[in-house]
Write a protein that holds these residues in place. Structure first.
Motif, short mmCIF file in Angstrom:
data_model
loop_
_atom_site.label_atom_id
_atom_site.label_comp_id
_atom_site.label_asym_id
_atom_site.label_seq_id
_atom_site.Cartn_x
_atom_site.Cartn_y
_atom_site.Cartn_z
N GLY A 37 39.36 51.07 30.33
CA GLY A 37 39.63 49.71 30.79
C GLY A 37 41.10 49.43 30.99
N GLU A 38 41.93 49.90 30.02
CA GLU A 38 43.37 49.67 30.11
C GLU A 38 44.09 50.83 30.79
OE1 GLU A 38 45.22 46.84 28.85
OE2 GLU A 38 43.17 46.07 28.96
N SER A 39 43.39 51.95 31.00
CA SER A 39 43.95 53.14 31.65
C SER A 39 45.25 53.60 30.98
CB SER A 39 44.21 52.85 33.14
OG SER A 39 43.00 52.53 33.79
N ILE A 40 45.23 53.65 29.66
CA ILE A 40 46.42 54.07 28.92
C ILE A 40 46.46 55.60 28.88
CG2 ILE A 40 47.61 53.99 26.71
CD1 ILE A 40 47.42 51.31 28.20
N PRO A 41 47.59 56.21 29.29
CA PRO A 41 47.69 57.68 29.24
C PRO A 41 47.52 58.19 27.82
CG PRO A 41 49.49 56.71 30.51
CD PRO A 41 48.79 55.57 29.85
N ALA A 42 46.87 59.33 27.69
CA ALA A 42 46.61 59.90 26.37
C ALA A 42 47.91 60.15 25.61
CB ALA A 42 45.82 61.19 26.52
N SER A 43 48.94 60.65 26.31
CA SER A 43 50.19 61.02 25.64
C SER A 43 50.85 59.81 24.97
CB SER A 43 51.16 61.66 26.64
OG SER A 43 51.36 60.81 27.75
N ILE A 209 58.04 63.57 20.75
CA ILE A 209 58.96 64.47 21.45
C ILE A 209 58.48 64.68 22.88
CG2 ILE A 209 59.73 66.88 21.57
CD1 ILE A 209 59.82 66.90 18.51
N HIS A 210 57.15 64.79 23.02
CA HIS A 210 56.57 64.97 24.36
C HIS A 210 56.56 63.67 25.14
CE1 HIS A 210 53.93 66.23 27.57
NE2 HIS A 210 53.06 65.30 27.25
N GLN A 211 56.18 62.56 24.48
CA GLN A 211 56.10 61.26 25.14
C GLN A 211 56.52 60.17 24.16
OE1 GLN A 211 55.03 59.72 28.40
NE2 GLN A 211 56.21 58.29 27.14
N PRO A 212 57.82 59.81 24.18
CA PRO A 212 58.28 58.74 23.29
C PRO A 212 57.57 57.42 23.61
CG PRO A 212 60.13 59.97 24.20
CD PRO A 212 58.91 60.41 24.95
N VAL A 213 57.28 56.64 22.58
CA VAL A 213 56.55 55.38 22.80
C VAL A 213 57.38 54.37 23.59
CG1 VAL A 213 55.08 55.58 20.77
CG2 VAL A 213 57.33 54.56 20.53
N TRP A 214 58.71 54.55 23.59
CA TRP A 214 59.57 53.60 24.30
C TRP A 214 59.82 54.01 25.76
CZ3 TRP A 214 61.01 56.67 20.18
CH2 TRP A 214 61.85 57.73 20.47
N VAL A 215 59.24 55.12 26.19
CA VAL A 215 59.39 55.58 27.57
C VAL A 215 58.07 55.41 28.32
CG1 VAL A 215 59.89 57.57 29.05
CG2 VAL A 215 61.18 57.24 26.92
N ASN A 216 58.17 54.89 29.54
CA ASN A 216 56.98 54.65 30.36
C ASN A 216 55.92 53.85 29.60
OD1 ASN A 216 58.04 56.16 32.54
ND2 ASN A 216 57.28 58.07 31.63
N THR A 217 56.39 52.83 28.90
CA THR A 217 55.49 51.98 28.13
C THR A 217 54.57 51.21 29.07
OG1 THR A 217 57.20 51.70 26.45
CG2 THR A 217 55.37 50.13 26.41
N PRO A 218 53.26 51.20 28.82
CA PRO A 218 52.34 50.44 29.67
C PRO A 218 52.56 48.94 29.51
CG PRO A 218 51.20 51.29 27.74
CD PRO A 218 52.56 51.92 27.74
N ASP A 219 52.01 48.18 30.43
CA ASP A 219 52.13 46.72 30.35
C ASP A 219 51.53 46.23 29.04
OD1 ASP A 219 53.32 46.66 32.85
OD2 ASP A 219 51.41 46.41 33.90
N ILE A 220 52.35 45.55 28.26
CA ILE A 220 51.90 45.09 26.95
C ILE A 220 51.14 43.76 27.12
CG2 ILE A 220 52.57 44.45 24.61
CD1 ILE A 220 53.11 47.36 25.35
N LEU A 224 45.73 44.83 24.95
CA LEU A 224 46.23 46.14 24.53
C LEU A 224 46.70 46.09 23.08
CD1 LEU A 224 47.06 49.06 25.04
CD2 LEU A 224 49.23 48.22 25.98
N VAL A 225 47.45 45.04 22.73
CA VAL A 225 47.96 44.91 21.36
C VAL A 225 46.81 44.85 20.36
CG1 VAL A 225 49.21 43.41 19.77
CG2 VAL A 225 50.11 43.82 22.07
N LEU A 226 45.81 44.03 20.66
CA LEU A 226 44.65 43.90 19.76
C LEU A 226 43.87 45.21 19.67
CD1 LEU A 226 43.32 40.34 20.72
CD2 LEU A 226 44.57 41.00 18.65
N SER A 227 43.74 45.90 20.81
CA SER A 227 43.01 47.17 20.82
C SER A 227 43.75 48.23 20.00
CB SER A 227 42.83 47.66 22.27
OG SER A 227 42.07 46.75 23.02
#
Length: 303
Positions: A37-43, A209-220, A224-227
């Protein structure tokens, strides 16, 4: 009177174990909302989940055990087992299960991951030459029939999920077996909560290291926050605590059998909230898998 008190004691354990299984079932359904539903990348999701859950568990562990949480790093053997658990158990299982849900659905992914006890039995046969019990063979046959019905709806020429989802699902079952077996040498000497907390921290470092949470962050978004909060708290922190608490009242054999509630909860919630389409053959398949795991856990736990 004494027997009644014992039953009440075990009843408390059953309650907390059921609560843990229900929370994991809820988390599986929410995971489908995030992945599809949110199409959040796995990384990105895995970096965020392991970091959030790891920090919470380490803070709770520190409050309970103080600086003893660092004792696990005093032994090179424990550190190596912890790394193996973090990488090949926890990280691998989180990745394969997420991909299985994203490519298929939460219900099918949970059923396939739930085959992990069978992979443990197969591993014992292959690597330790430990022959399976008769109950193991019966459970294996039931589980294979159940999975066949669940993913084909009884039609051998078609799959209810994609080949990719099936492969990720089987891999999630294998890595779930690693998740169970690999931490045992460490949890013999250290609290399970501490071991899981450090494994999550190690996993979060490698994922970030592979995908920092602060890089390419999805629309908050609020959704999404509740999920994410649900997956971190209800899918990791709370059920793990509830499961540990249940062991204070009920035998581990009883607690392990109650884990069968998890795929049932995920299946029901997927029907209600995710409009999962199913037929009676698929339902029978899911029930057979649950029965198979109950059989294997019951007979394996008996002395």
């Amino acid at each position: 009177m004494e027997k009644e008190l014992i039953n009440q004691h075990v009843g408390k354990g059953i309650f907390w174990a059921l609560l843990a299984s229900c929370m994991w079932g809820i988390s599986g359904t929410v995971l489908q909302v995030i992945s599809q539903g949110e199409s959040i990348p796995a990384s990105w999701f895995l970096s965020a989940r392991t970091l959030g859950a790891g920090l919470v568990l380490i803070i709770i562990s520190f409050i309970k055990y103080q600086f003893h949480i660092f004792d696990v790093f005093k032994s090179l053997r424990d550190v190596l087992w912890l790394l193996a658990y973090a990488i090949f158990g926890l990280m691998a299982n989180l990745l394969t299960f997420y991909m299985s849900v994203q490519e298929g659905n939460a219900s099918a992914a949970t059923i396939l991951q739930y085959l992990s006890p069978l992979f443990i039995v197969l591993g014992s046969l292959i690597f330790q030459k430990e022959w399976p019990l008769r109950s193991d063979v019966i459970a294996f046959a039931l589980a294979m029939l159940g999975v066949f019905l669940a993913i084909t709806h009884g039609n051998i020429h078609s799959l209810a999920i994609s080949n990719t989802a099936l492969i990720w699902g089987v891999l999630s079952g294998v890595t779930a077996a690693f998740y169970v077996v690999l931490p045992k040498p460490v949890t013999k000497n250290h609290p399970p909560m501490v071991v899981l907390g450090w494994a999550l921290i190690i996993g979060s470092i490698l994922f970030n290291i592979h995908q920092p949470v602060w890089v390419n962050t999805p629309d908050i978004s609020t959704k999404l926050v509740l999920s994410m909060a649900t997956v971190i708290l209800i899918g990791t922190v709370f059920p793990f605590w509830a499961l540990l608490h249940s062991l204070n009242f009920a035998p581990s054999a009883v607690v392990s059998i109650l884990d069968a509630v998890q795929p049932v909860v995920t299946f029901i919630l997927s029907l209600i909230f995710l409009n999962l389409k199913f037929n009676i053959v698929e339902l029978i398949g899911a029930i057979l898998v649950v029965i198979a795991i109950i059989i294997i856990q019951k007979f394996r736990s008996e002395p």
